[in-house]
Write a protein that holds these residues in place. Structure first.
Motif, short mmCIF file in Angstrom:
data_model
loop_
_atom_site.label_atom_id
_atom_site.label_comp_id
_atom_site.label_asym_id
_atom_site.label_seq_id
_atom_site.Cartn_x
_atom_site.Cartn_y
_atom_site.Cartn_z
N ALA A 1 0.84 -1.20 0.00
CA ALA A 1 0.00 0.00 0.00
C ALA A 1 0.87 1.25 0.00
O ALA A 1 0.56 2.24 -0.67
CB ALA A 1 -0.92 -0.01 1.23
N ILE A 2 1.99 1.21 0.74
CA ILE A 2 2.93 2.33 0.74
C ILE A 2 3.52 2.53 -0.66
O ILE A 2 3.60 3.66 -1.17
CB ILE A 2 4.05 2.10 1.77
CG1 ILE A 2 3.48 2.19 3.19
CG2 ILE A 2 5.19 3.09 1.58
CD1 ILE A 2 4.45 1.75 4.28
N ILE A 3 3.90 1.43 -1.30
CA ILE A 3 4.49 1.52 -2.64
C ILE A 3 3.49 2.07 -3.65
O ILE A 3 3.81 2.94 -4.47
CB ILE A 3 5.00 0.14 -3.09
CG1 ILE A 3 6.22 -0.27 -2.26
CG2 ILE A 3 5.34 0.14 -4.58
CD1 ILE A 3 6.68 -1.69 -2.50
N PHE A 4 2.24 1.56 -3.59
CA PHE A 4 1.23 1.96 -4.57
C PHE A 4 0.78 3.42 -4.41
O PHE A 4 0.14 3.96 -5.30
CB PHE A 4 0.02 1.04 -4.48
CG PHE A 4 0.29 -0.39 -4.86
CD1 PHE A 4 1.20 -0.70 -5.87
CD2 PHE A 4 -0.36 -1.44 -4.23
CE1 PHE A 4 1.46 -2.02 -6.23
CE2 PHE A 4 -0.12 -2.76 -4.59
CZ PHE A 4 0.79 -3.05 -5.58
N THR A 5 1.07 4.02 -3.26
CA THR A 5 0.62 5.40 -3.00
C THR A 5 1.76 6.37 -2.68
O THR A 5 1.50 7.50 -2.26
CB THR A 5 -0.36 5.42 -1.81
OG1 THR A 5 0.33 4.95 -0.64
CG2 THR A 5 -1.58 4.56 -2.07
N PHE A 6 3.01 5.93 -2.89
CA PHE A 6 4.16 6.75 -2.50
C PHE A 6 4.02 7.22 -1.05
O PHE A 6 4.05 8.40 -0.75
CB PHE A 6 4.34 7.94 -3.45
CG PHE A 6 5.13 7.60 -4.68
CD1 PHE A 6 6.51 7.79 -4.73
CD2 PHE A 6 4.49 7.07 -5.80
CE1 PHE A 6 7.23 7.45 -5.87
CE2 PHE A 6 5.20 6.73 -6.94
CZ PHE A 6 6.58 6.92 -6.98
#
Length: 283
Positions: free
Chosen positions: A124-129
């Motif tokens: 989720a962190i990766i997909f939303t920066f």
């Protein structure tokens, strides 16, 4: 020959189930945590491939890489112990109790969920920066999967719950077949080929896997999916766990044990000399 015949690999199944029941809490949790994390990464990988190629089959073909890796490293999924652990009890292995089977299942569930949830948060962190912008295309897809496979079932009421349950049964029929298929060979290549086929089938068909869902749904909630944690547990995770138990134990564990496991101690039948496909005298 690298092939192991059914009478022999059923003994391996019972031995594996026995070992899992007597494993320490420390080992169960670590192995389950890593299994949940690796399978979650594999699910993220498969969804990414599907979104980027527009071809669900491509994602399904490559998804089993995670399952193969975690199996070869000796990690444990709830779906597998649902099938293997009860066989030790049924076979009356010394010291095996129903409480021991339930303990193993509960600890594996906790470990799988923790591992999958960790990867869900990371992705989720990766997909939303770092939650600084809306989710990318893959993140949006994961959110929509969560909606369709909770609220989508709920919209159909009892029929939706039945559909969810049957998908979960079929899922662990295939996943546990993959676990057993790995025991049919003594070579790494043979194990991987045996595992790959049923795992690819379950993923492409959209069957419900409790550990994959431990990643998809918490991640979907973090990525803006329009469903609640209660929707996830009532309209997916709990029925999926029950269906996975029924599918793996009924269609894999008990069927193999009933036709091959009980006969391993019986003397060969003297008859017409014909040999059956398992390599033992025909009855």
């Amino acid at each position: 020959m690298s092939y192991v015949n059914p009478t022999e690999f059923v003994v391996k199944m019972i031995d594996a189930g026995t070992a899992k029941i007597f494993m320490s809490t420390h080992d169960i949790l670590i192995r389950a945590f890593m299994a949940g994390a690796i399978l979650a990464l594999s699910a993220a990988f498969a969804v990414t491939i599907t979104v980027q190629t527009g071809e669900p089959l491509a994602g399904a073909i490559l998804f089993p890489v995670g399952f193969c890796l975690l199996y070869l490293m000796g990690f444990d999924l709830l779906t597998g112990v649902f099938t293997l652990a009860p066989l030790a009890l049924i076979d009356k292995r010394k010291g095996v109790t129903a409480a021991g089977v339930l303990r193993n299942w509960w600890l594996v569930f906790i470990g799988n969920f923790a591992g999958a949830f960790m990867v869900a948060a990371m992705m989720a962190i990766i997909f939303t920066f770092g939650f600084s912008e809306p989710p990318n295309e893959v993140g949006q897809k994961i959110g929509h999967i969560g909606e369709g496979r909770t609220l989508g079932y709920a919209a159909h009421g009892a029929a939706g719950m039945l559909t969810l349950f049957i998908r979960a049964v079929l899922c662990n029929w295939m996943v546990s077949t993959g676990v057993v298929a790995a025991m049919m060979s003594t070579s790494v290549s043979g194990k991987v080929i045996g595992m790959w086929m049923p795992i690819m089938l379950f993923f492409y068909m959209g069957f419900e896997h409790s550990i994959v869902n431990m990643f998809l749904f918490p991640s979907g909630l973090m990525l803006g999916g329009k469903f609640s944690m209660m929707d996830y547990f009532i309209w997916n995770e709990i029925p999926t766990v029950v269906g996975n138990l029924v599918g793996g134990l009924t269609f894999v564990g008990l069927t193999l044990y009933s036709t091959h496991g009980r006969k391993r101690a019986e003397p060969p039948q003297q008859g017409n000399g014909l040999i059956d496909v398992a390599g033992v005298p025909a009855e």
